[in-house]
Enzyme design. Sequence first.
Site, PDB file in Angstrom:
ATOM      1  N   LYS A  13       0.831  -1.207   0.000  1.00 52.96           N
ATOM      2  CA  LYS A  13       0.000   0.000   0.000  1.00 52.96           C
ATOM      3  C   LYS A  13       0.869   1.262   0.000  1.00 52.96           C
ATOM      4  O   LYS A  13       0.628   2.173  -0.766  1.00 52.96           O
ATOM      5  CB  LYS A  13      -0.914   0.046   1.242  1.00 52.96           C
ATOM      6  CG  LYS A  13      -1.877  -1.113   1.354  1.00 52.96           C
ATOM      7  CD  LYS A  13      -2.815  -0.955   2.555  1.00 52.96           C
ATOM      8  CE  LYS A  13      -2.116  -0.962   3.906  1.00 52.96           C
ATOM      9  NZ  LYS A  13      -1.539  -2.262   4.299  1.00 52.96           N
ATOM     10  N   ARG A  88      -9.283   1.022   9.079  1.00 48.48           N
ATOM     11  CA  ARG A  88      -8.834  -0.323   9.409  1.00 48.48           C
ATOM     12  C   ARG A  88      -9.900  -1.094  10.182  1.00 48.48           C
ATOM     13  O   ARG A  88      -9.688  -2.258  10.502  1.00 48.48           O
ATOM     14  CB  ARG A  88      -7.598  -0.222  10.299  1.00 48.48           C
ATOM     15  CG  ARG A  88      -6.289  -0.659   9.643  1.00 48.48           C
ATOM     16  CD  ARG A  88      -5.209  -0.519  10.706  1.00 48.48           C
ATOM     17  NE  ARG A  88      -3.970  -1.159  10.383  1.00 48.48           N
ATOM     18  CZ  ARG A  88      -2.993  -0.620   9.669  1.00 48.48           C
ATOM     19  NH1 ARG A  88      -3.147   0.555   9.116  1.00 48.48           N
ATOM     20  NH2 ARG A  88      -1.862  -1.285   9.504  1.00 48.48           N
ATOM     21  N   ARG A 127      12.055  -6.996   4.628  1.00 47.98           N
ATOM     22  CA  ARG A 127      12.073  -5.564   4.906  1.00 47.98           C
ATOM     23  C   ARG A 127      12.795  -5.331   6.241  1.00 47.98           C
ATOM     24  O   ARG A 127      13.604  -4.431   6.363  1.00 47.98           O
ATOM     25  CB  ARG A 127      10.622  -5.053   4.984  1.00 47.98           C
ATOM     26  CG  ARG A 127      10.500  -3.602   5.347  1.00 47.98           C
ATOM     27  CD  ARG A 127       9.143  -3.060   4.957  1.00 47.98           C
ATOM     28  NE  ARG A 127       8.123  -3.305   5.971  1.00 47.98           N
ATOM     29  CZ  ARG A 127       6.812  -3.083   5.786  1.00 47.98           C
ATOM     30  NH1 ARG A 127       6.364  -2.656   4.636  1.00 47.98           N
ATOM     31  NH2 ARG A 127       5.953  -3.311   6.753  1.00 47.98           N
ATOM     32  N   ARG A 136      11.549  -1.484  11.993  1.00 48.41           N
ATOM     33  CA  ARG A 136      10.354  -1.072  12.730  1.00 48.41           C
ATOM     34  C   ARG A 136      10.123  -2.025  13.894  1.00 48.41           C
ATOM     35  O   ARG A 136      10.308  -3.216  13.769  1.00 48.41           O
ATOM     36  CB  ARG A 136       9.141  -1.119  11.794  1.00 48.41           C
ATOM     37  CG  ARG A 136       8.966   0.134  10.977  1.00 48.41           C
ATOM     38  CD  ARG A 136       7.946  -0.044   9.887  1.00 48.41           C
ATOM     39  NE  ARG A 136       6.655  -0.586  10.370  1.00 48.41           N
ATOM     40  CZ  ARG A 136       5.568  -0.663   9.608  1.00 48.41           C
ATOM     41  NH1 ARG A 136       5.605  -0.244   8.365  1.00 48.41           N
ATOM     42  NH2 ARG A 136       4.462  -1.177  10.096  1.00 48.41           N
ATOM     43  N   ARG A 147      -0.239  -8.866  13.505  1.00 48.38           N
ATOM     44  CA  ARG A 147      -0.841  -7.861  12.615  1.00 48.38           C
ATOM     45  C   ARG A 147      -1.739  -8.522  11.573  1.00 48.38           C
ATOM     46  O   ARG A 147      -2.783  -7.998  11.206  1.00 48.38           O
ATOM     47  CB  ARG A 147       0.249  -7.036  11.930  1.00 48.38           C
ATOM     48  CG  ARG A 147       0.730  -5.870  12.803  1.00 48.38           C
ATOM     49  CD  ARG A 147       2.157  -5.475  12.504  1.00 48.38           C
ATOM     50  NE  ARG A 147       2.357  -4.997  11.151  1.00 48.38           N
ATOM     51  CZ  ARG A 147       3.521  -4.998  10.517  1.00 48.38           C
ATOM     52  NH1 ARG A 147       4.598  -5.479  11.118  1.00 48.38           N
ATOM     53  NH2 ARG A 147       3.622  -4.551   9.300  1.00 48.38           N
TER      54      ARG A 147
HETATM   55  P1  ADP Z   1       1.356  -2.055   7.917  1.00 44.68           P
HETATM   56  O1  ADP Z   1       2.640  -2.127   7.184  1.00 44.68           O
HETATM   57  O2  ADP Z   1       1.203  -3.126   8.927  1.00 44.68           O
HETATM   58  O3  ADP Z   1       0.169  -1.919   7.029  1.00 44.68           O
HETATM   59  P2  ADP Z   1       1.080   0.681   9.003  1.00 44.68           P
HETATM   60  O4  ADP Z   1       2.302   1.480   8.844  1.00 44.68           O
HETATM   61  O5  ADP Z   1      -0.108   1.034   8.170  1.00 44.68           O
HETATM   62  O6  ADP Z   1       1.479  -0.825   8.863  1.00 44.68           O
HETATM   63  O7  ADP Z   1       0.588   0.720  10.544  1.00 44.68           O
HETATM   64  C1  ADP Z   1       1.464   0.356  11.601  1.00 44.68           C
HETATM   65  C2  ADP Z   1       0.699   0.311  12.913  1.00 44.68           C
HETATM   66  O8  ADP Z   1       0.134   1.605  13.185  1.00 44.68           O
HETATM   67  C3  ADP Z   1      -0.497  -0.631  12.971  1.00 44.68           C
HETATM   68  O9  ADP Z   1      -0.120  -1.958  13.265  1.00 44.68           O
HETATM   69  C4  ADP Z   1      -1.334   0.012  14.087  1.00 44.68           C
HETATM   70  O10 ADP Z   1      -0.807  -0.261  15.368  1.00 44.68           O
HETATM   71  C5  ADP Z   1      -1.139   1.486  13.820  1.00 44.68           C
HETATM   72  N1  ADP Z   1      -2.182   2.015  12.901  1.00 44.68           N
HETATM   73  C6  ADP Z   1      -1.977   2.524  11.656  1.00 44.68           C
HETATM   74  N2  ADP Z   1      -3.132   2.903  11.092  1.00 44.68           N
HETATM   75  C7  ADP Z   1      -4.101   2.620  12.004  1.00 44.68           C
HETATM   76  C8  ADP Z   1      -5.524   2.757  12.014  1.00 44.68           C
HETATM   77  N3  ADP Z   1      -6.183   3.255  10.950  1.00 44.68           N
HETATM   78  N4  ADP Z   1      -6.180   2.357  13.126  1.00 44.68           N
HETATM   79  C9  ADP Z   1      -5.550   1.860  14.190  1.00 44.68           C
HETATM   80  N5  ADP Z   1      -4.223   1.681  14.242  1.00 44.68           N
HETATM   81  C10 ADP Z   1      -3.497   2.058  13.172  1.00 44.68           C
END
Ligand code: ADP
Length: 200
Positions: A13, A88, A127, A136, A147
Amino acid sequence: MRLILLGPPGAGKGTQAKRLMERDGIPQLSTGDMLRAAVKAETPIGLKAKDIMARGDLVPDDVVVRIVEDRITEPDCGNGFILDGFPRTVAQAEALETMLAAHGLELDAVVELKVDEEALAARVENRARESGEAVRDDDTVEALKHRMSVYRAQTAPLIDHYAHTGKLVAVDGMQEIDAVSAQIEGILGKVRNGAVGAAG
Ligand code: ADP
């Protein structure tokens, strides 16, 4: 153009949103990036989110909803935005609908990146390995598994939710990055011509 990119962790994404931003000049709104910035800056939201994120759990809906609402009302979002990592949960999707309606705005399309889960685990592990020191907190095998299960339980229901709006379009996320981008650009062309979202 107001878009949502939907897909499990590691589906690409962020990569695709950045390309769209470069090509079409539409800002990428990544709630993950915004939350990581808050953690780094040790803001009150960051302090609250830090451990939740490291575990791979979701930050409370009201927190992310507020972040998104603040962001989409900024001037650079006037011509649209790409939501990456938001909504989400179904509650977040409903809050998004309410806030868009309050600002007289509508979603154009929801692009679902379809991927194979096993290949994803390998991607995210790579990654973690390749990024060296900047790994991360949540890119460990354990957190990734968590996740994934959070995605399945809380985020995957959004696919059905958006299927009913006629705005959901699926893309094969297992292709090369360029091929995925090309497919998304094709969809955006259809959205501009009114061929996507007619039912919504
Ligand atoms: P990924 O690579 O897992 O898609 P993101 O960078 O989008 O990761 O998100 C990392 C973390 O940030 C998530 O695991 C969550 O803890 C938090 N997070 C991000 N966006 C949201 C959201 N819309 N609602 C709740 N938590 C979020």
